[in-house]
Design an enzyme around this catalytic site. Structure first.
Site, PDB file in Angstrom:
ATOM      1  N   ASP A  92      -0.291   0.755  -9.196  1.00  0.00           N
ATOM      2  CA  ASP A  92       1.124   1.648  -9.400  1.00  0.00           C
ATOM      3  C   ASP A  92       0.182   2.769 -10.121  1.00  0.00           C
ATOM      4  O   ASP A  92       0.866   3.448 -11.329  1.00  0.00           O
ATOM      5  CB  ASP A  92       1.406   0.809 -10.809  1.00  0.00           C
ATOM      6  CG  ASP A  92       1.483  -0.336 -10.664  1.00  0.00           C
ATOM      7  OD1 ASP A  92       3.007  -0.687  -9.922  1.00  0.00           O
ATOM      8  OD2 ASP A  92       0.616  -1.623 -11.378  1.00  0.00           O
ATOM      9  N   HIS A 105      -0.873 -12.172  -6.638  1.00  0.00           N
ATOM     10  CA  HIS A 105      -1.507 -11.802  -7.558  1.00  0.00           C
ATOM     11  C   HIS A 105      -1.963 -12.671  -8.321  1.00  0.00           C
ATOM     12  O   HIS A 105      -1.686 -13.637  -8.716  1.00  0.00           O
ATOM     13  CB  HIS A 105      -0.667 -10.607  -8.723  1.00  0.00           C
ATOM     14  CG  HIS A 105      -0.779  -9.559  -8.487  1.00  0.00           C
ATOM     15  ND1 HIS A 105       0.188  -8.468  -6.698  1.00  0.00           N
ATOM     16  CD2 HIS A 105      -0.191  -8.541  -8.574  1.00  0.00           C
ATOM     17  CE1 HIS A 105       0.527  -8.020  -6.421  1.00  0.00           C
ATOM     18  NE2 HIS A 105      -0.232  -7.575  -8.201  1.00  0.00           N
ATOM     19  N   HIS A 143      -2.114  -2.502  -0.948  1.00  0.00           N
ATOM     20  CA  HIS A 143      -1.726  -3.242  -3.073  1.00  0.00           C
ATOM     21  C   HIS A 143      -1.298  -1.788  -3.263  1.00  0.00           C
ATOM     22  O   HIS A 143      -1.453  -1.168  -4.397  1.00  0.00           O
ATOM     23  CB  HIS A 143      -3.001  -3.601  -3.345  1.00  0.00           C
ATOM     24  CG  HIS A 143      -2.779  -4.282  -5.000  1.00  0.00           C
ATOM     25  ND1 HIS A 143      -2.957  -5.469  -5.546  1.00  0.00           N
ATOM     26  CD2 HIS A 143      -1.519  -4.155  -5.822  1.00  0.00           C
ATOM     27  CE1 HIS A 143      -2.900  -5.785  -6.811  1.00  0.00           C
ATOM     28  NE2 HIS A 143      -1.254  -5.085  -6.593  1.00  0.00           N
ATOM     29  N   GLU A 157      -6.215 -11.611 -12.078  1.00  0.00           N
ATOM     30  CA  GLU A 157      -6.066 -10.330 -12.678  1.00  0.00           C
ATOM     31  C   GLU A 157      -6.397 -10.518 -14.091  1.00  0.00           C
ATOM     32  O   GLU A 157      -6.818 -10.049 -14.896  1.00  0.00           O
ATOM     33  CB  GLU A 157      -4.928  -8.781 -12.439  1.00  0.00           C
ATOM     34  CG  GLU A 157      -4.432  -8.122 -12.677  1.00  0.00           C
ATOM     35  CD  GLU A 157      -3.353  -7.745 -12.579  1.00  0.00           C
ATOM     36  OE1 GLU A 157      -1.963  -8.165 -12.465  1.00  0.00           O
ATOM     37  OE2 GLU A 157      -2.871  -6.439 -13.088  1.00  0.00           O
ATOM     38  N   HIS A 186       2.464  -1.168  -5.551  1.00  0.00           N
ATOM     39  CA  HIS A 186       3.558  -1.233  -5.688  1.00  0.00           C
ATOM     40  C   HIS A 186       5.037   0.172  -6.084  1.00  0.00           C
ATOM     41  O   HIS A 186       5.016   1.040  -6.765  1.00  0.00           O
ATOM     42  CB  HIS A 186       4.049  -2.001  -7.121  1.00  0.00           C
ATOM     43  CG  HIS A 186       3.522  -3.341  -7.295  1.00  0.00           C
ATOM     44  ND1 HIS A 186       3.821  -4.329  -7.164  1.00  0.00           N
ATOM     45  CD2 HIS A 186       1.722  -3.285  -7.562  1.00  0.00           C
ATOM     46  CE1 HIS A 186       2.954  -4.972  -7.771  1.00  0.00           C
ATOM     47  NE2 HIS A 186       1.987  -4.826  -7.373  1.00  0.00           N
TER      48      HIS A 186
HETATM   49  N1  ADE Z   1       3.717  -4.988 -10.972  1.00  0.00           N
HETATM   50  C1  ADE Z   1       3.099  -4.002 -10.610  1.00  0.00           C
HETATM   51  N2  ADE Z   1       1.937  -4.137 -10.864  1.00  0.00           N
HETATM   52  C2  ADE Z   1       1.599  -5.539 -11.356  1.00  0.00           C
HETATM   53  C3  ADE Z   1       0.427  -5.748 -11.906  1.00  0.00           C
HETATM   54  N3  ADE Z   1      -0.887  -4.846 -11.531  1.00  0.00           N
HETATM   55  N4  ADE Z   1      -0.069  -6.973 -12.000  1.00  0.00           N
HETATM   56  C4  ADE Z   1       0.768  -7.617 -11.937  1.00  0.00           C
HETATM   57  N5  ADE Z   1       2.440  -7.474 -11.538  1.00  0.00           N
HETATM   58  C5  ADE Z   1       2.781  -6.208 -10.827  1.00  0.00           C
HETATM   59 ZN    ZN Z   2      -0.106  -5.107  -8.271  1.00  0.00          ZN
END
Ligand code: ADE
Ligand code: ZN
Length: 334
Positions: free
Chosen positions: A276, A194, A14, A197, A16
């Site tokens: 990220d 996702h 996971h 979250e 991006h």
């Molecule tokens: N895009 C990049 N990071 C993300 C995250 N943590 N949750 C949702 N969309 C994302």
């Molecule tokens: Zn993510």
């Protein structure tokens, strides 16, 4: 424990690619492309990374990716992430990208996918590191936009293992994309989303039942539903958990309160990931350090987490077997 984590053979599921855009590279590419950034220094950009919820981050994340324009930009971005991951002994990575963050700016699908894929190929040759690509749909956009993106991906199908769902979760439930995921699955894509979250456990259930996902990204809020916990324990549906992301985006109050230990205690297939890393203060190792320090995890827990990741990959049986053997060898020698 730190050295044990550093040398541990790891898998990331996971991350991006646009979230690996470090401010130094962002400024360099902005200059190369003649793009004006609304920050006068690398430091002032970093200072803007103060988030109280997911949307705060997303606003800055989409602004940052505007700098990416050429195939070389996507190559450079991906290569930096792969070098860093290789240094941290990541052996396999499954990487998200957001085509809808690029296509409306006039950047073609081939520019994005070819730039990323060339870097992935080079990492396999130079580092023996393997990878897969997962194309995410931005859930704040409508169903038709996702359908168009799925269609635009058709010529690149061989380079993309799966589809995912990301961006603003609240108010954009998985059900909005049921038809897109049905089509994607019929075309042979693996499916992830996702869920849980910021959104409720109901979104995790929808992702499982309507989108028929192969993994849940995050999944934290699944712990609010005892029946869902039992199902996840039984099916071993993987959860790609992102500890530093969760504290930075204030979806958990503190690392001491992070649910990953509870997930393991319930027998869920939880994995550790960076999400990220350029925005949340750490790559894979730093995410492992954070939970080990705050939740008193031992070597057994770390091995379980690393093994969960390998078992949750979309790679070939042979590669999975090789990774499991590498981990097992490491575990018995450390
Ligand atoms: N895009 C990049 N990071 C993300 C995250 N943590 N949750 C949702 N969309 C994302
Ligand atoms: Zn993510």
């Amino acid at each position: 424990m730190k050295t044990f984590i550093d040398a541990l053979p790891k898998v990331e599921l996971h991350c991006h690619i646009e979230g690996t855009f470090e401010p130094e590279l962002m400024f360099k590419l902005a200059q190369r492309n003649g793009v004006d950034l609304p920050y006068d220094s690398i430091e002032s950009l970093r200072e803007a990374y103060q988030f109280t919820r997911l949307q705060d981050f997303l606003d800055i994340y989409y602004q940052g990716m505007n700098v990416l324009q050429t195939e070389q930009d996507f190559f450079d971005l991906t290569w930096k992430y792969l070098e860093k991951s290789h240094q941290q002994n990541v052996r396999h990575s499954e990487i998200f990208f957001d085509p809808q963050g690029h296509l409306p700016r006039g950047v073609s699908f081939s520019t994005v996918v070819n730039g990323i894929s060339e870097a992935l190929k080079q990492a396999q040759t130079e580092f023996g590191m393997t990878s897969e690509l997962i194309m995410c749909f931005l859930r704040h956009l409508d169903e038709q936009d996702a359908m168009d993106t799925l269609e635009a991906a058709r010529p690149y199908k061989d380079l993309i293992v799966g589809v995912g769902l990301d961006s603003s979760e609240l108010g954009h439930p998985p059900s909005k994309f049921e038809r897109v995921f049905t089509l994607a699955r019929a075309q042979g894509y693996k499916c992830v989303a996702h869920a849980g979250e910021e959104g409720p456990s109901q979104y995790v259930r929808e992702a499982i039942e309507l989108l028929q996902v192969d993994r849940i990204d995050h999944g934290n809020n699944a712990l609010d539903d005892p029946q869902l916990i039992r199902e996840l324990a039984q099916t071993k549906l993987p959860l790609t958990v992102c500890p530093l992301s969760n504290t930075r985006l204030c979806v958990v109050d503190s690392m001491e309160d992070h649910p990953i230990k509870k997930m393991l205690d319930h027998g869920l297939r939880a994995t550790v990931n960076s999400d990220d890393p350029a925005y949340f203060g750490g790559y894979m190792n730093e995410n492992y350090y954070a939970i080990v320090d705050s939740l008193n995890l031992g070597k057994e827990d770390i091995i379980t987490l690393a093994k969960n990741s390998i078992e949750s990959t979309f790679t070939t049986q042979q590669r999975k077997q090789d990774l499991l053997e590498e981990l097992s060898h490491y575990a018995s020698n450390h």
